[in-house]
Design a protein around this motif. Structure first.
Motif, PDB file in Angstrom:
ATOM      1  N   GLU A  58       0.847  -1.206   0.000  1.00 53.25           N
ATOM      2  CA  GLU A  58       0.000   0.000   0.000  1.00 53.25           C
ATOM      3  C   GLU A  58       0.883   1.258   0.000  1.00 53.25           C
ATOM      4  OE1 GLU A  58      -3.552  -2.116  -0.067  1.00 53.25           O
ATOM      5  OE2 GLU A  58      -3.147   0.051  -0.351  1.00 53.25           O
ATOM      6  N   LEU A  59       0.336   2.373  -0.473  1.00 46.77           N
ATOM      7  CA  LEU A  59       1.066   3.648  -0.356  1.00 46.77           C
ATOM      8  C   LEU A  59       1.151   3.996   1.127  1.00 46.77           C
ATOM      9  CD1 LEU A  59      -0.562   5.630  -3.322  1.00 46.77           C
ATOM     10  CD2 LEU A  59       1.871   5.001  -3.095  1.00 46.77           C
ATOM     11  N   PRO A  60       2.275   4.590   1.578  1.00 44.40           N
ATOM     12  CA  PRO A  60       2.435   4.844   3.016  1.00 44.40           C
ATOM     13  C   PRO A  60       1.648   6.061   3.487  1.00 44.40           C
ATOM     14  CG  PRO A  60       4.348   5.670   1.818  1.00 44.40           C
ATOM     15  CD  PRO A  60       3.475   4.981   0.803  1.00 44.40           C
ATOM     16  N   THR A  61       1.205   6.026   4.743  1.00 48.71           N
ATOM     17  CA  THR A  61       0.676   7.248   5.373  1.00 48.71           C
ATOM     18  C   THR A  61       1.888   8.136   5.671  1.00 48.71           C
ATOM     19  OG1 THR A  61       1.009   6.324   7.578  1.00 48.71           O
ATOM     20  CG2 THR A  61      -1.152   5.912   6.509  1.00 48.71           C
ATOM     21  N   SER A  62       1.643   9.352   6.119  1.00 48.04           N
ATOM     22  CA  SER A  62       2.764  10.263   6.421  1.00 48.04           C
ATOM     23  C   SER A  62       3.674   9.642   7.474  1.00 48.04           C
ATOM     24  CB  SER A  62       2.232  11.606   6.931  1.00 48.04           C
ATOM     25  OG  SER A  62       1.292  12.089   6.047  1.00 48.04           O
ATOM     26  N   GLN A  63       3.087   9.057   8.533  1.00 46.44           N
ATOM     27  CA  GLN A  63       3.905   8.456   9.587  1.00 46.44           C
ATOM     28  C   GLN A  63       4.685   7.248   9.078  1.00 46.44           C
ATOM     29  OE1 GLN A  63       4.433   9.792  12.725  1.00 46.44           O
ATOM     30  NE2 GLN A  63       6.090   8.271  12.581  1.00 46.44           N
ATOM     31  N   GLN A  64       3.997   6.414   8.302  1.00 44.38           N
ATOM     32  CA  GLN A  64       4.681   5.220   7.751  1.00 44.38           C
ATOM     33  C   GLN A  64       5.834   5.645   6.847  1.00 44.38           C
ATOM     34  OE1 GLN A  64       1.173   3.541   5.955  1.00 44.38           O
ATOM     35  NE2 GLN A  64       0.905   2.003   7.583  1.00 44.38           N
ATOM     36  N   LYS A  65       5.614   6.723   6.103  1.00 50.47           N
ATOM     37  CA  LYS A  65       6.657   7.195   5.174  1.00 50.47           C
ATOM     38  C   LYS A  65       7.853   7.720   5.951  1.00 50.47           C
ATOM     39  CE  LYS A  65       7.138  10.015   0.977  1.00 50.47           C
ATOM     40  NZ  LYS A  65       6.392  10.757  -0.055  1.00 50.47           N
ATOM     41  N   ALA A  66       7.576   8.463   7.029  1.00 52.63           N
ATOM     42  CA  ALA A  66       8.655   9.019   7.866  1.00 52.63           C
ATOM     43  C   ALA A  66       9.439   7.874   8.521  1.00 52.63           C
ATOM     44  CB  ALA A  66       8.068   9.949   8.912  1.00 52.63           C
ATOM     45  N   ASP A  67       8.727   6.867   9.029  1.00 58.79           N
ATOM     46  CA  ASP A  67       9.405   5.723   9.683  1.00 58.79           C
ATOM     47  C   ASP A  67      10.248   4.940   8.662  1.00 58.79           C
ATOM     48  OD1 ASP A  67       6.543   4.918  11.853  1.00 58.79           O
ATOM     49  OD2 ASP A  67       8.084   6.494  11.940  1.00 58.79           O
ATOM     50  N   PHE A  68       9.685   4.752   7.461  1.00 59.28           N
ATOM     51  CA  PHE A  68      10.382   4.016   6.390  1.00 59.28           C
ATOM     52  C   PHE A  68      11.659   4.767   6.001  1.00 59.28           C
ATOM     53  CE2 PHE A  68      10.711   0.920   3.175  1.00 59.28           C
ATOM     54  CZ  PHE A  68      10.778   1.453   1.906  1.00 59.28           C
ATOM     55  N   ASP A  69      11.531   6.091   5.869  1.00 61.18           N
ATOM     56  CA  ASP A  69      12.685   6.915   5.480  1.00 61.18           C
ATOM     57  C   ASP A  69      13.771   6.814   6.547  1.00 61.18           C
ATOM     58  OD1 ASP A  69      13.247  10.472   4.872  1.00 61.18           O
ATOM     59  OD2 ASP A  69      14.254   8.681   4.105  1.00 61.18           O
ATOM     60  N   ARG A  70      13.352   6.859   7.818  1.00 61.98           N
ATOM     61  CA  ARG A  70      14.351   6.796   8.893  1.00 61.98           C
ATOM     62  C   ARG A  70      15.026   5.420   8.900  1.00 61.98           C
ATOM     63  NH1 ARG A  70      11.396   8.128  12.673  1.00 61.98           N
ATOM     64  NH2 ARG A  70      10.929   6.067  13.531  1.00 61.98           N
ATOM     65  N   GLU A  71      14.257   4.375   8.704  1.00 68.85           N
ATOM     66  CA  GLU A  71      14.815   3.012   8.713  1.00 68.85           C
ATOM     67  C   GLU A  71      15.834   2.843   7.581  1.00 68.85           C
ATOM     68  OE1 GLU A  71      14.403   0.674  10.931  1.00 68.85           O
ATOM     69  OE2 GLU A  71      15.633  -0.797   9.830  1.00 68.85           O
ATOM     70  N   LEU A  72      15.499   3.379   6.402  1.00 71.06           N
ATOM     71  CA  LEU A  72      16.442   3.262   5.271  1.00 71.06           C
ATOM     72  C   LEU A  72      17.678   4.120   5.532  1.00 71.06           C
ATOM     73  CD1 LEU A  72      14.106   3.399   2.110  1.00 71.06           C
ATOM     74  CD2 LEU A  72      15.122   1.387   3.216  1.00 71.06           C
ATOM     75  N   THR A  73      17.465   5.315   6.070  1.00 76.63           N
ATOM     76  CA  THR A  73      18.571   6.259   6.246  1.00 76.63           C
ATOM     77  C   THR A  73      19.547   5.790   7.324  1.00 76.63           C
ATOM     78  OG1 THR A  73      17.076   8.021   5.592  1.00 76.63           O
ATOM     79  CG2 THR A  73      19.098   8.678   6.694  1.00 76.63           C
ATOM     80  N   LEU A  74      19.026   5.102   8.342  1.00 73.54           N
ATOM     81  CA  LEU A  74      19.878   4.646   9.455  1.00 73.54           C
ATOM     82  C   LEU A  74      20.913   3.611   9.001  1.00 73.54           C
ATOM     83  CD1 LEU A  74      17.606   4.145  12.613  1.00 73.54           C
ATOM     84  CD2 LEU A  74      19.578   5.665  12.347  1.00 73.54           C
ATOM     85  N   HIS A  75      20.680   2.986   7.853  1.00 71.82           N
ATOM     86  CA  HIS A  75      21.552   1.849   7.484  1.00 71.82           C
ATOM     87  C   HIS A  75      22.238   2.058   6.147  1.00 71.82           C
ATOM     88  CE1 HIS A  75      20.184  -0.537  10.908  1.00 71.82           C
ATOM     89  NE2 HIS A  75      19.000  -0.002  10.683  1.00 71.82           N
ATOM     90  N   THR A  76      22.587   3.298   5.844  1.00 72.95           N
ATOM     91  CA  THR A  76      23.228   3.583   4.533  1.00 72.95           C
ATOM     92  C   THR A  76      24.736   3.277   4.571  1.00 72.95           C
ATOM     93  OG1 THR A  76      23.526   5.862   5.272  1.00 72.95           O
ATOM     94  CG2 THR A  76      21.584   5.403   3.905  1.00 72.95           C
ATOM     95  N   LEU A  77      25.313   3.203   5.760  1.00 78.96           N
ATOM     96  CA  LEU A  77      26.759   2.907   5.854  1.00 78.96           C
ATOM     97  C   LEU A  77      26.984   1.404   5.686  1.00 78.96           C
ATOM     98  CD1 LEU A  77      27.841   5.136   8.886  1.00 78.96           C
ATOM     99  CD2 LEU A  77      28.733   5.286   6.550  1.00 78.96           C
TER     100      LEU A  77
END
Ligand code: SDX
Length: 396
Positions: A58-77
């Motif tokens: 499903e398309l993310p809600t604003s909160q789901q999108k923010a959580d998804f972005d943080r999860e992806l960003t935390l593991h870029t190294l």
């Protein structure tokens, strides 16, 4: 051969499989991600929207999108030791050769993401791959050029972060051009998934043996590398350079029709689309937007591409065979305008397609929980039936 191949893991005897992720209508030129039209997703959404949609359904809600972005960003190294791996390649190694090796090696650094029976562990594997592919791709380029590795900046969005890792310098300020980043964002969306193409089927087949997700994605990268598949964007640019001018187009078309001549119109034709690839339409728009933004007036390769598209799409040979521009036809020109080196085109395709590969791998793994079945294609045997052994002295 005329072998009839059938796959087992959730596949029917026609060699297809059950999936709810991507729908293609090759005759109408329709491409839907989880029911949403690719043009709407590329023009109105962004990378996070489509990546979340493919992975979660499903398309993310604003909160789901923010959580998804943080999860992806935390593991870029990536693990610092992994960066040493890059230094082991010959300086002129093709970046796709590097990516096949490096992504497979990730499984040595991410064991906790490989417990296939655990949904959390499966999801972690998917997210780590989406997070790290741009970092690995940028390091592959930087080390192949002898440049210093640029670490990911977590204050940037996914596309901007990649451009920054590719082109920034530790010795001076580098600002990512927002228009170029948005163009790259659209390119990533367009390339994310495409149902059971060669590389995705490879990932699903590898996954059916319960190999870990990193090994499966490495197998997808290997399959994508071929010029008949993901390597076509690089091949299109080399073809346009080989054609050299609009005057040479009639000769190129004659060569493409000549079965004795290996020359093919790269970026034309598709196993499924027998009309315009809907992604090519969006890509053509992105192409014009970028060249206008960069004030590139008469790009000779774009001139040739536009003329070639016009002439070929009105030529009976191509029309009768349903040969129209596919996603790769314009992407090479856009990537060149973005400053991406030709050797990195297919790597970028792999970065984008990782979202589709992990989504398809996750769906297959979930199906396997219900019905564990390793892929075992069958064949139509057309060789010799049993015959007697002939000793060497009787073979002449
Ligand atoms: C991608 O599967 C996917 O979804 C892939 C992809 C994805 O997102 O994952 O969409 C990405 O791989 C796009 C395709 C990129 N490849 C190229 O642009 C390479 C050039 N295209 C060709 O290699 C070819 O068109 C294929 C492989 C893409 C598709 O070939 P098909 O559908 O199997 O068609 P075919 O080989 O059966 O050819 C049908 C006829 C033949 O002529 P006849 O025997 O009927 O006389 O069309 C001819 C072919 O010779 N033909 C071409 C041609 N492609 C097919 N003639 C000239 N130029 C071409 N490009």
């Amino acid at each position: 051969s005329t072998g009839i191949c059938t796959f087992d893991p959730g596949f029917t005897s026609t060699g297809s499989c059950d999936s709810t992720i991507t729908y293609i209508d090759g005759k109408k030129g329709v491409l839907l991600y989880r029911g949403y039209d690719i043009e709407d997703l590329a023009e109105q959404g962004d990378f996070l929207d489509s990546a979340y949609l493919l992975l979660m359904g499903e398309l993310p809600t604003s909160q789901q999108k923010a959580d998804f972005d943080r999860e992806l960003t935390l593991h870029t190294l990536v693990h610092e030791q992994l960066i040493q791996f890059f230094k082991g390649f010959k300086h002129d190694a093709h970046p796709m050769a590097i990516m096949v090796g490096i992504v497979g090696a990730l499984s040595a650094f991410e064991p906790y993401s490989a417990d296939l029976a655990d949904p959390e562990s499966r999801m972690r594997g998917c997210l780590r791959l989406i997070s790290r592919m741009p970092t690995l791709a940028a390091i592959a380029y930087r080390t192949s050029m002898g440049y210093p590795v640029i670490y990911p900046r977590n204050d940037l969005d996914y596309a901007s972060r990649f451009l920054h890792m590719m082109f920034a310098w530790p010795t001076q300020k580098y600002e990512v051009d927002a228009v170029l980043a948005r163009a790259l964002d659209k390119i990533l969306i367009l390339h994310m998934d495409h149902e059971q193409n060669a590389s995705t089927s490879t990932v699903r087949t590898a996954g059916s043996s319960q190999a870990n997700p990193f090994a499966c994605i490495a197998s997808g990268i290997a399959a994508l590398w071929g010029p008949a598949h993901g390597g076509a964007n690089e091949a299109v640019l080399r073809m346009l350079e080989e054609i050299g001018s609009k005057e040479n187009i009639p000769r190129a078309l004659e060569r493409a029709k000549n079965k004795q001549d290996p020359f093919r119109l790269m970026g034309f034709g598709h196993r499924v689309y027998k009309t315009f690839d809907p992604r090519a339409k969006v890509m053509r728009k992105v192409c014009h937007e970028i060249l206008e933004h960069l004030k590139i007036q008469n790009d000779p390769l774009l001139d040739i591409a536009m003329e070639l598209e016009q002439v070929a799409t009105h030529d009976q040979y191509f029309v009768q065979r349903g040969l129209y521009p596919n996603v790769d036809f314009y992407s090479g020109i856009v990537l060149r305008a973005l400053g991406i080196p030709v050797s990195m085109y297919t790597v970028l395709f792999a970065v984008a397609r990782t979202v589709g590969w992990v989504s398809q791998w996750k769906e297959m793994a979930e199906q396997q929980q219900q019905l564990p079945k390793i892929s075992r294609p069958r064949q139509m045997y057309t060789g010799h039936m049993q015959r007697d052994y002939v000793p060497l002295k009787e073979r002449g």
